[in-house]
Enzyme design. Structure first.
Site, PDB file in Angstrom:
ATOM      1  N   SER A 131       0.769  -1.296   0.047  1.00 61.25           N
ATOM      2  CA  SER A 131       0.014  -0.221  -0.061  1.00 61.25           C
ATOM      3  C   SER A 131       0.789   1.236  -0.092  1.00 61.25           C
ATOM      4  O   SER A 131       2.099   1.149   0.574  1.00 61.25           O
ATOM      5  CB  SER A 131      -0.783   0.028   1.262  1.00 61.25           C
ATOM      6  OG  SER A 131      -1.792  -1.113   1.319  1.00 61.25           O
ATOM      7  N   ASP A 140       0.014   3.829  10.161  1.00 54.96           N
ATOM      8  CA  ASP A 140      -0.310   3.427   9.109  1.00 54.96           C
ATOM      9  C   ASP A 140      -1.871   3.356   8.679  1.00 54.96           C
ATOM     10  O   ASP A 140      -2.640   2.783   8.299  1.00 54.96           O
ATOM     11  CB  ASP A 140       0.149   1.908   8.669  1.00 54.96           C
ATOM     12  CG  ASP A 140       1.716   1.674   8.971  1.00 54.96           C
ATOM     13  OD1 ASP A 140       2.221   2.495   8.490  1.00 54.96           O
ATOM     14  OD2 ASP A 140       1.970   0.707   9.552  1.00 54.96           O
TER      15      ASP A 140
END
Ligand code: GRF
Length: 183
Positions: A131, A140
């Site tokens: 990602s 995150d």
């Protein structure tokens, strides 16, 4: 938007290398780890580097403020955290609003944190991935800009799986960064 990129690193720097190899305008590389392989890669490429170790500053805010000032002195306007293993304080993020991008070895929001590959394997996931996302104060947690799945294969180890994820990272991170600086 400006076109100068700052990269924060703590480790080997293969994602930094991918940005350099893509011909992107990396103007400054900062690390919290003395001797990180990524710093040697920056040196080879002739990119200025600096070390911002927590123990050299009063606290995290002091370290992050100094790092933001150093990046700004190199006219950086987009920051990429590429294997940078520290959270960024608001004092840093507020200097680059919406302009800090991270690459993470999982399909967020699955498996955030520092052990994403190991945890995906341990969970028996059949698929994980890579990602690229905007950085906020969380671990995150910022909005995902791009992600791509990677299958978990029978017999995979952390190393073999992470190597295949890294190959995807090295492709999608430069693509997203290019889009951001050209927007
Ligand atoms: C990458 O897998 C990245 O997603 C994670 O740490 C690793 C850094 O690798 N945050 P490198 O230092 O870019 O080789």
């Amino acid at each position: 938007m400006g076109r100068r990129i700052g990269v924060l690193v703590s480790g080997d720097g293969s994602n930094l290398q991918a940005l350099l190899d893509a011909g992107l305008p990396v103007a400054a590389v900062a690390s919290n780890v003395a001797g990180a392989g990524a710093l040697a890669r920056a040196d080879v490429a002739g990119v200025p580097t600096a070390l911002f170790r927590l123990e050299d500053h009063a606290d995290r805010d002091g370290r992050d403020a100094a790092m933001a000032t150093w990046l700004r002195s190199h006219e950086v306007d987009l920051v990429v955290t590429a294997g940078y293993m520290q959270l960024l304080r608001p004092v840093f993020l507020d200097r680059f609003p919406g302009r800090v991008v991270n690459v993470h070895p999982a399909l967020l929001p699955a498996f955030p944190g520092a052990h994403a590959v190991e945890e995906a394997l341990a969970a028996g996931a059949r698929e994980t991935g890579a990602s690229v996302h905007l950085v906020d104060e969380g671990v995150d947690t910022g909005p995902v800009l791009r992600q791509e799945p990677v299958p978990v294969l029978p017999g995979d180890t952390i190393e073999t799986l992470h190597a295949r994820i890294r190959a995807v990272e090295h492709r999608i991170l430069p693509e997203v960064v290019r889009e951001l600086i050209e927007a």
